[in-house]
Design a protein around this motif. Sequence first.
Motif, PDB file in Angstrom:
ATOM      1  N   ASN A   1       0.785  -1.233   0.000  1.00 41.38           N
ATOM      2  CA  ASN A   1       0.000   0.000   0.000  1.00 41.38           C
ATOM      3  C   ASN A   1       0.816   1.281   0.000  1.00 41.38           C
ATOM      4  O   ASN A   1       0.259   2.368   0.131  1.00 41.38           O
ATOM      5  CB  ASN A   1      -0.983   0.059   1.187  1.00 41.38           C
ATOM      6  CG  ASN A   1      -2.227  -0.714   0.849  1.00 41.38           C
ATOM      7  OD1 ASN A   1      -2.630  -0.774  -0.317  1.00 41.38           O
ATOM      8  ND2 ASN A   1      -2.812  -1.354   1.844  1.00 41.38           N
TER       9      ASN A   1
ATOM     10  N   LYS B   1       3.212   1.509  -4.781  1.00 39.12           N
ATOM     11  CA  LYS B   1       4.178   1.036  -5.794  1.00 39.12           C
ATOM     12  C   LYS B   1       3.512   0.863  -7.160  1.00 39.12           C
ATOM     13  O   LYS B   1       3.999   1.369  -8.166  1.00 39.12           O
ATOM     14  CB  LYS B   1       4.814  -0.291  -5.341  1.00 39.12           C
ATOM     15  CG  LYS B   1       5.578  -0.182  -4.020  1.00 39.12           C
ATOM     16  CD  LYS B   1       6.252  -1.473  -3.643  1.00 39.12           C
ATOM     17  CE  LYS B   1       5.279  -2.587  -3.250  1.00 39.12           C
ATOM     18  NZ  LYS B   1       4.474  -2.281  -2.056  1.00 39.12           N
ATOM     19  N   SER B   2       2.377   0.128  -7.147  1.00 38.81           N
ATOM     20  CA  SER B   2       1.708  -0.098  -8.442  1.00 38.81           C
ATOM     21  C   SER B   2       1.278   1.217  -9.052  1.00 38.81           C
ATOM     22  O   SER B   2       1.413   1.421 -10.267  1.00 38.81           O
ATOM     23  CB  SER B   2       0.459  -0.960  -8.250  1.00 38.81           C
ATOM     24  OG  SER B   2       0.804  -2.154  -7.655  1.00 38.81           O
ATOM     25  N   SER B   3       0.768   2.102  -8.215  1.00 39.60           N
ATOM     26  CA  SER B   3       0.292   3.384  -8.757  1.00 39.60           C
ATOM     27  C   SER B   3       1.447   4.170  -9.352  1.00 39.60           C
ATOM     28  O   SER B   3       1.315   4.782 -10.417  1.00 39.60           O
ATOM     29  CB  SER B   3      -0.377   4.217  -7.654  1.00 39.60           C
ATOM     30  OG  SER B   3      -1.362   3.448  -7.020  1.00 39.60           O
TER      31      SER B   3
ATOM     32  N   LYS C   1       2.189   9.675  -2.419  1.00 38.35           N
ATOM     33  CA  LYS C   1       0.881  10.260  -2.070  1.00 38.35           C
ATOM     34  C   LYS C   1       1.043  11.708  -1.593  1.00 38.35           C
ATOM     35  O   LYS C   1       0.452  12.128  -0.599  1.00 38.35           O
ATOM     36  CB  LYS C   1       0.170   9.397  -1.015  1.00 38.35           C
ATOM     37  CG  LYS C   1       0.143   7.903  -1.404  1.00 38.35           C
ATOM     38  CD  LYS C   1      -0.734   7.056  -0.518  1.00 38.35           C
ATOM     39  CE  LYS C   1      -0.498   5.577  -0.771  1.00 38.35           C
ATOM     40  NZ  LYS C   1      -1.271   4.679   0.042  1.00 38.35           N
TER      41      LYS C   1
ATOM     42  N   ASP D   1      -0.129  14.246  -2.638  1.00 40.80           N
ATOM     43  CA  ASP D   1      -1.345  15.070  -2.714  1.00 40.80           C
ATOM     44  C   ASP D   1      -2.154  15.017  -1.419  1.00 40.80           C
ATOM     45  O   ASP D   1      -3.069  15.809  -1.225  1.00 40.80           O
ATOM     46  CB  ASP D   1      -2.211  14.584  -3.880  1.00 40.80           C
ATOM     47  CG  ASP D   1      -2.504  13.096  -3.788  1.00 40.80           C
ATOM     48  OD1 ASP D   1      -3.655  12.710  -3.577  1.00 40.80           O
ATOM     49  OD2 ASP D   1      -1.547  12.290  -3.910  1.00 40.80           O
TER      50      ASP D   1
HETATM   51  P1  GDP Z   1       1.188  -0.943  -3.535  1.00 40.84           P
HETATM   52  O1  GDP Z   1       0.556  -1.985  -2.696  1.00 40.84           O
HETATM   53  O2  GDP Z   1       2.432  -0.423  -2.923  1.00 40.84           O
HETATM   54  O3  GDP Z   1       1.379  -1.360  -4.946  1.00 40.84           O
HETATM   55  O4  GDP Z   1       0.193   0.317  -3.524  1.00 40.84           O
HETATM   56  P2  GDP Z   1      -0.948   0.737  -4.566  1.00 40.84           P
HETATM   57  O5  GDP Z   1      -0.359   1.445  -5.725  1.00 40.84           O
HETATM   58  O6  GDP Z   1      -1.826  -0.420  -4.839  1.00 40.84           O
HETATM   59  O7  GDP Z   1      -1.710   1.845  -3.727  1.00 40.84           O
HETATM   60  C1  GDP Z   1      -2.279   1.580  -2.464  1.00 40.84           C
HETATM   61  C2  GDP Z   1      -3.392   2.578  -2.230  1.00 40.84           C
HETATM   62  O8  GDP Z   1      -2.884   3.912  -2.199  1.00 40.84           O
HETATM   63  C3  GDP Z   1      -4.441   2.559  -3.337  1.00 40.84           C
HETATM   64  O9  GDP Z   1      -5.723   2.728  -2.722  1.00 40.84           O
HETATM   65  C4  GDP Z   1      -4.092   3.762  -4.192  1.00 40.84           C
HETATM   66  O10 GDP Z   1      -5.225   4.313  -4.815  1.00 40.84           O
HETATM   67  C5  GDP Z   1      -3.543   4.718  -3.144  1.00 40.84           C
HETATM   68  N1  GDP Z   1      -2.564   5.623  -3.779  1.00 40.84           N
HETATM   69  C6  GDP Z   1      -1.460   5.259  -4.458  1.00 40.84           C
HETATM   70  N2  GDP Z   1      -0.799   6.365  -4.869  1.00 40.84           N
HETATM   71  C7  GDP Z   1      -1.505   7.436  -4.469  1.00 40.84           C
HETATM   72  C8  GDP Z   1      -1.333   8.857  -4.592  1.00 40.84           C
HETATM   73  O11 GDP Z   1      -0.403   9.376  -5.179  1.00 40.84           O
HETATM   74  N3  GDP Z   1      -2.273   9.645  -3.974  1.00 40.84           N
HETATM   75  C9  GDP Z   1      -3.328   9.134  -3.314  1.00 40.84           C
HETATM   76  N4  GDP Z   1      -4.194   9.977  -2.757  1.00 40.84           N
HETATM   77  N5  GDP Z   1      -3.512   7.799  -3.195  1.00 40.84           N
HETATM   78  C10 GDP Z   1      -2.625   6.957  -3.747  1.00 40.84           C
END
Ligand code: GDP
Length: 457
Positions: free
Chosen positions: A233, A236-238, A339, A341
């Motif tokens: 969370n 990373k994917s985002s 994140k 923002d």
């Molecule tokens: P991962 O598990 O590290 O791959 O994380 P994800 O990319 O799946 O993101 C986890 C959560 O954080 C999701 O609900 C995304 O929508 C949220 N998220 C990721 N990047 C951002 C960002 O730049 N801003 C905001 N507000 N939320 C984000």
Amino acid sequence: MSLQTDTIAAISTPTGPGAIGILRLSGPEAVPIAEKCFKSLGGKGLREHRPRELVYGDLLDSGGQPIDRVLCAYSLGPSSYTGEDTAEFQCHGSPMVLSLGLEALFAAGARQAGAGEFTRRAFLHGRLDLAQAEAVGDLLEAQSREGARHAAGQLAGALSRKIGGIYSALVDVMAHFHAVLDYPDEDIDPFRLEELDRTLSDQEGELNALLSTCGRGKLLREGVPCAIVGRPNAGKSSLLNAMLGWDRAIVTDIPGTTRDTVEERCELGGVPLRLIDTAGLRDTDDPVEKLGVERSRKAMEEAGLILVLIDASQPAEEEDFALLQEAMALAPTILVWSKGDLPPAPIPVVNMELPATVTVSAKAEDLDELCQAISCAFPQDLRRDYGQILTNARQEEAASRARGAVRQARGALASGVTPDALLTDVEEALQALGELTGQSVREDVTDRIFSKFCVGK
Ligand code: GDP
């Protein structure tokens, strides 16, 4: 190497429908064959027009039936891409039209070109040297802007000129020693000896500089392996998606060759990156999570750049910094607060030296700071001396052999060996440099190089 006596033809544009499709001919019969398959609208024969003039008319099949309305031009050797007579039809980009057109060219006497055969002929006719011909392949396959620029520089002769300078200095040395051999009773003037050693040492320096570019060449070809790591969370994917979306035009999917994952290619801050797919891992139940951790570790070990993500909107934890420390021990690392923002949580005081640190927002597609940090992490080199880098193992091996021979020649000069022994070393260096540009290269090597090209190039 014998020059070709037959005429080759191929479709030179990619398969599939497109605005324009090109049929290409090269060889002694290129112009008569083109003439047999073409009727200009103005009624004049193709050869009544000037070379390189685009002539509007019909491409005809072997029965004289129109296949397409096209533009046709011919060039006469040696002033053409291949150095032979060539002709080109710019057709509508219809696979069927192109295939019928190619059949017509075959019926008129051409044969199917092999992979890279046009460029091979250009090499055989001295229109391109081998380094330039390899640049054609690199240009077609470039995965980044910088890669394309370097290939274009190499195609324009930047590497060849650099090698040519070294070659010519060594030829001077050789000429001198040949002269000495002709008058064996005369000693070489010590001042002259010093001068020769300086020339050899300068060329060794040039070769060292050239060989130090191999890493850059590899980066341009393969991209910097970049691992995105962080707690579940962290975003990373985002971030990965945002990075890929940053410049969609040059994103390509490259199936991993050694494992089942797909590696994503992108370019950020002017640096070609190969994103190692740890971000796609979803943390579910234990066994998978465990696997995820292992793969993150492996990705970090393989990486040339590690992005450690910490969610800036949540209080950071000890394990975030433990991961950061681990990353920093393995490769150049950027700490990425994600994140950006969202309202930030207080940043804990940590007792460690932090790497370059940036804030991003995948959501707002704000990666400016990250771009800059990546650009600073690979400042030197990628954006200078376009075309003057060694881009493949063949070039590296030849340059390294040349350097070895130059070193040996210097050693021989210092220990006062006879000029004929020294000449052998210099000749070996010249031979290796000649292989780089193709002046002295075995035919099986050129076969291998050109077989990697596509048909029609
Ligand atoms: P991962 O598990 O590290 O791959 O994380 P994800 O990319 O799946 O993101 C986890 C959560 O954080 C999701 O609900 C995304 O929508 C949220 N998220 C990721 N990047 C951002 C960002 O730049 N801003 C905001 N507000 N939320 C984000």
